[in-house]
Design a protein around this motif. Structure first.
Motif, PDB file in Angstrom:
ATOM      1  N   THR A 267       0.828  -1.210   0.000  1.00  0.00           N
ATOM      2  CA  THR A 267       0.000   0.000   0.000  1.00  0.00           C
ATOM      3  C   THR A 267       0.864   1.263   0.000  1.00  0.00           C
ATOM      4  O   THR A 267       0.476   2.288  -0.567  1.00  0.00           O
ATOM      5  N   PHE A 268       2.046   1.188   0.619  1.00  0.00           N
ATOM      6  CA  PHE A 268       2.954   2.336   0.574  1.00  0.00           C
ATOM      7  C   PHE A 268       3.398   2.618  -0.862  1.00  0.00           C
ATOM      8  O   PHE A 268       3.427   3.775  -1.302  1.00  0.00           O
ATOM      9  N   ALA A 269       3.745   1.551  -1.607  1.00  0.00           N
ATOM     10  CA  ALA A 269       4.145   1.735  -3.002  1.00  0.00           C
ATOM     11  C   ALA A 269       2.998   2.312  -3.824  1.00  0.00           C
ATOM     12  O   ALA A 269       3.202   3.206  -4.657  1.00  0.00           O
ATOM     13  N   ARG A 270       1.782   1.836  -3.580  1.00  0.00           N
ATOM     14  CA  ARG A 270       0.631   2.353  -4.312  1.00  0.00           C
ATOM     15  C   ARG A 270       0.417   3.844  -4.060  1.00  0.00           C
ATOM     16  O   ARG A 270       0.229   4.639  -4.991  1.00  0.00           O
ATOM     17  N   GLU A 271       0.475   4.252  -2.790  1.00  0.00           N
ATOM     18  CA  GLU A 271       0.265   5.654  -2.455  1.00  0.00           C
ATOM     19  C   GLU A 271       1.395   6.527  -2.988  1.00  0.00           C
ATOM     20  O   GLU A 271       1.169   7.654  -3.456  1.00  0.00           O
ATOM     21  N   LEU A 272       2.616   6.005  -2.973  1.00  0.00           N
ATOM     22  CA  LEU A 272       3.762   6.775  -3.461  1.00  0.00           C
ATOM     23  C   LEU A 272       3.632   7.004  -4.969  1.00  0.00           C
ATOM     24  O   LEU A 272       3.896   8.118  -5.459  1.00  0.00           O
ATOM     25  N   ILE A 273       3.231   5.980  -5.704  1.00  0.00           N
ATOM     26  CA  ILE A 273       3.068   6.133  -7.155  1.00  0.00           C
ATOM     27  C   ILE A 273       1.991   7.167  -7.462  1.00  0.00           C
ATOM     28  O   ILE A 273       2.144   8.004  -8.363  1.00  0.00           O
ATOM     29  N   ARG A 274       0.904   7.111  -6.734  1.00  0.00           N
ATOM     30  CA  ARG A 274      -0.168   8.073  -6.978  1.00  0.00           C
ATOM     31  C   ARG A 274       0.262   9.496  -6.642  1.00  0.00           C
ATOM     32  O   ARG A 274      -0.169  10.457  -7.292  1.00  0.00           O
ATOM     33  N   ASP A 275       1.117   9.654  -5.631  1.00  0.00           N
ATOM     34  CA  ASP A 275       1.597  10.997  -5.300  1.00  0.00           C
ATOM     35  C   ASP A 275       2.578  11.517  -6.350  1.00  0.00           C
ATOM     36  O   ASP A 275       2.698  12.728  -6.552  1.00  0.00           O
ATOM     37  N   ILE A 276       3.269  10.587  -7.019  1.00  0.00           N
ATOM     38  CA  ILE A 276       4.243  11.015  -8.028  1.00  0.00           C
ATOM     39  C   ILE A 276       3.566  11.259  -9.369  1.00  0.00           C
ATOM     40  O   ILE A 276       3.811  12.270 -10.044  1.00  0.00           O
ATOM     41  N   ASN A 277       2.685  10.342  -9.796  1.00  0.00           N
ATOM     42  CA  ASN A 277       2.105  10.422 -11.138  1.00  0.00           C
ATOM     43  C   ASN A 277       0.605  10.666 -11.164  1.00  0.00           C
ATOM     44  O   ASN A 277       0.049  10.891 -12.237  1.00  0.00           O
ATOM     45  N   GLY A 278      -0.054  10.597 -10.025  1.00  0.00           N
ATOM     46  CA  GLY A 278      -1.505  10.675 -10.015  1.00  0.00           C
ATOM     47  C   GLY A 278      -2.034  12.084  -9.833  1.00  0.00           C
ATOM     48  O   GLY A 278      -1.316  13.091  -9.940  1.00  0.00           O
TER      49      GLY A 278
ATOM     50  N   GLN B 282      14.820   4.419  -0.206  1.00  0.00           N
ATOM     51  CA  GLN B 282      15.096   5.336   0.893  1.00  0.00           C
ATOM     52  C   GLN B 282      14.198   5.020   2.091  1.00  0.00           C
ATOM     53  O   GLN B 282      14.604   5.202   3.249  1.00  0.00           O
ATOM     54  N   ALA B 283      12.971   4.497   1.803  1.00  0.00           N
ATOM     55  CA  ALA B 283      12.051   4.124   2.878  1.00  0.00           C
ATOM     56  C   ALA B 283      12.276   2.686   3.349  1.00  0.00           C
ATOM     57  O   ALA B 283      11.434   2.134   4.064  1.00  0.00           O
ATOM     58  N   LYS B 284      13.412   2.076   2.968  1.00  0.00           N
ATOM     59  CA  LYS B 284      13.770   0.714   3.367  1.00  0.00           C
ATOM     60  C   LYS B 284      12.797  -0.330   2.809  1.00  0.00           C
ATOM     61  O   LYS B 284      12.518  -1.347   3.438  1.00  0.00           O
ATOM     62  N   VAL B 285      12.275  -0.087   1.612  1.00  0.00           N
ATOM     63  CA  VAL B 285      11.394  -1.039   0.927  1.00  0.00           C
ATOM     64  C   VAL B 285      12.131  -1.581  -0.287  1.00  0.00           C
ATOM     65  O   VAL B 285      12.582  -0.808  -1.143  1.00  0.00           O
ATOM     66  N   ARG B 286      12.252  -2.898  -0.361  1.00  0.00           N
ATOM     67  CA  ARG B 286      12.955  -3.516  -1.491  1.00  0.00           C
ATOM     68  C   ARG B 286      12.090  -3.408  -2.747  1.00  0.00           C
ATOM     69  O   ARG B 286      10.931  -3.839  -2.757  1.00  0.00           O
ATOM     70  N   ALA B 287      12.641  -2.871  -3.800  1.00  0.00           N
ATOM     71  CA  ALA B 287      11.901  -2.675  -5.044  1.00  0.00           C
ATOM     72  C   ALA B 287      12.877  -2.634  -6.205  1.00  0.00           C
ATOM     73  O   ALA B 287      14.093  -2.443  -6.019  1.00  0.00           O
TER      74      ALA B 287
END
Length: 507
Positions: free
Chosen positions: A159-170, A196-201
């Motif tokens: 859910t963090f990745a989803r919200e981050l993408i929407r904040d960048i491109n949404g 940077q948020a310690k999430v592997r991607a």
């Protein structure tokens, strides 16, 4: 042998046969029925670049087995180049090399992919977190604020990745996101913020499959590793939608470059694709599956031996039919498994031609055998004479059929001559001892049994299952053992009790 041991053996055979059959179907996707069609995609990648008149090395990512797709075959066209394949935990790559090349160069790679919704593969190991990279002012402050905003509205990594993408491109794109996008491409920025948020991607490359499309390019996607359920989640970096579309093929899933060219410039890769259907059995035979004991199959043999075993594996079906008809129904035959061999000949000759040929050979053979009985020959000499007679009869009939233009008559040579000779000998002795009635009963029973066996063995579903699922042989063995333990009445014996029912009052 105790009854417990007997039923234990039968249970083991049934369990092993069912397990092997189910494993072949589930693990290697062998279809239950013949004629099933599977969708296959043919994808061609064309690599173009300008060589700089020197050594050239081209490193290109290749697709692997993945959810929804299996690699069937792959080919390359690269005149003058050496080629090597490399595999790692993160995927497969092709490496073309040459000592000298100049001018425009074109390399081709084509692959056939089987659409397999049940296909599952082990996920690659999660990547290590990238080392923290210092941001230049004021980008560091903007990055922290974007991360904190998305983090506060999330519950886990996905859910963090989803919200981050929407904040960048949404639609929620703010000033901080627009500032960061002036210096970074969107996918690269999202992956960097996740690390940077310690999430592997990692960023991966996918190809959208559309029939008949040409000169297509790869699209960027983002994979996020969930520590909670230890699996990868795929996100569309443009919309934040989670999940893998049905028509998406992950071409490079290791987070590495798709194409790297040393000794050349202006490199580019484009894709063309077509889809078609082909028989499922043919598609499965092309799987790049390891030839292990669990994948034990006839398909690993040369084609000539495969064709031979396709017929041999039908014999247990014929044996089961004979056991059922003799043990449960009570049909008498001339010889125990002679009908199975006659049915095999029917498969080669066709049923009508086989029946006519069998009746002609046996009838003429009985007449000649009747004459031989007056010579008082020993058994071995008499049977040998019958064998020679059968061969002569078949030869004469074949020549006559050829002269008359009846090509179907030539197939009479497929009859087992030794078995026919013993059948004629046995029927002749039976005629002398029991009379013509018993000969008609056993001869008719043999022919009827042979026809039923032929219909069972020549069934396309039966041929498909026996050839592709060797575990069925163990199941047939267990059923025959169970039938061999039957001691009850046969169906044809029930007529002996008919007089009793006729004498009862009210009948």
């Amino acid at each position: 042998m105790s009854r417990l041991a007997f039923y234990l053996i039968v249970g083991v055979l049934l369990t092993a046969g069912i397990a092997m059959t189910a494993h072949r179907h589930l693990q290697f996707e062998i279809p239950w029925l013949p004629g099933e069609q599977r969708q296959v995609w043919e994808v061609e990648a064309m690599i173009t670049f300008n060589a700089e008149d020197g050594p050239v090395s081209v490193d290109f990512a290749l697709p692997s087995h993945q959810q929804g797709y299996r690699v069937l075959t792959e080919n390359t066209a690269s005149s003058g180049y050496g080629l090597a394949y490399e595999a790692s935990a993160y995927g497969r790559r092709a490496n073309w090399t040459t000592r000298s090349a100049v001018g425009q160069q074109q390399l081709y790679y084509s692959v056939q992919l089987l659409v397999s919704p049940e296909s599952r593969v082990n996920a690659p190991p999660p990547p290590k977190l990238a080392a923290a990279t210092a941001w230049e002012r004021p980008y560091g402050t903007a990055a922290r604020q974007v991360i904190e905003r998305a983090w506060s509205r999330s519950a886990d990594n996905a859910t963090f990745a989803r919200e981050l993408i929407r904040d960048i491109n949404g639609e929620r794109q703010g000033e901080n996101a627009r500032l960061l996008l002036t210096q970074f491409e969107a996918t690269e920025l999202i992956v960097r913020l996740l690390h940077q948020a310690k999430v592997r991607a990692r960023a991966v490359s996918g190809l959208t499959l559309e029939n008949g499309r040409r000169r297509q390019t790869l699209n960027s996607w983002i994979q996020v590793y969930s520590e909670d359920d230890q699996q990868w989640w795929l996100f569309n970096p443009a919309t934040g939608e989670q999940g893998k579309p049905e028509n998406l093929l992950l071409w490079e899933a290791g987070g590495e470059a798709v194409l790297e060219v040393e000794g050349g410039r202006d490199s580019r890769v484009t894709f063309s694709m077509l889809t078609h259907s082909q028989p499922a059995a043919a598609a499965v035979r092309n799987h790049h599956s390891d030839d292990t004991l669990l994948n034990f199959s006839i398909h690993s043999l040369p084609l000539e031996e495969q064709a031979l075993f396709q017929t041999i594996l039908l014999i247990p079906i014929g044996a089961l039919v004979v056991v059922v008809l003799r043990v449960l129904v009570g049909i008498k035959t001339s010889g125990t498994f002679m009908p199975v061999l006659i049915a095999l000949a029917f498969i080669q000759t066709s049923l009508i031609t086989g029946l006519l040929g069998f009746l002609l050979v046996v009838a003429v053979g009985l007449v000649i055998r009747n004459y031989l009985s007056y010579l008082n020959l020993l058994l071995v000499a008499r049977v040998s004479a019958v064998i020679i007679t059968v061969i002569a009869i078949i030869s004469v009939f074949s020549v006559i059929a050829y002269r008359m233009g009846l090509n179907a008559g030539l197939t009479i040579t497929f009859f087992p001559m030794i078995i026919l000779s013993w059948t004629i000998e046995r029927m002749s002795i039976l005629w002398e001892e029991e009379g013509p009635k018993e000969v008609m009963i056993q001869g008719g029973g043999s022919l009827m049994t042979a026809v039923v066996v032929y219909l069972a063995m020549n069934n396309p579903v039966v041929r498909h299952i026996t050839f592709n699922f060797l575990g069925v042989q163990l199941i047939l063995m267990a059923l025959i053992l169970l039938l061999g333990n039957y001691t009850g009445y046969r169906l044809l014996e029930l007529r002996r009790f008919k007089p009793i029912t006729d004498d009862e009052p009210g009948t």
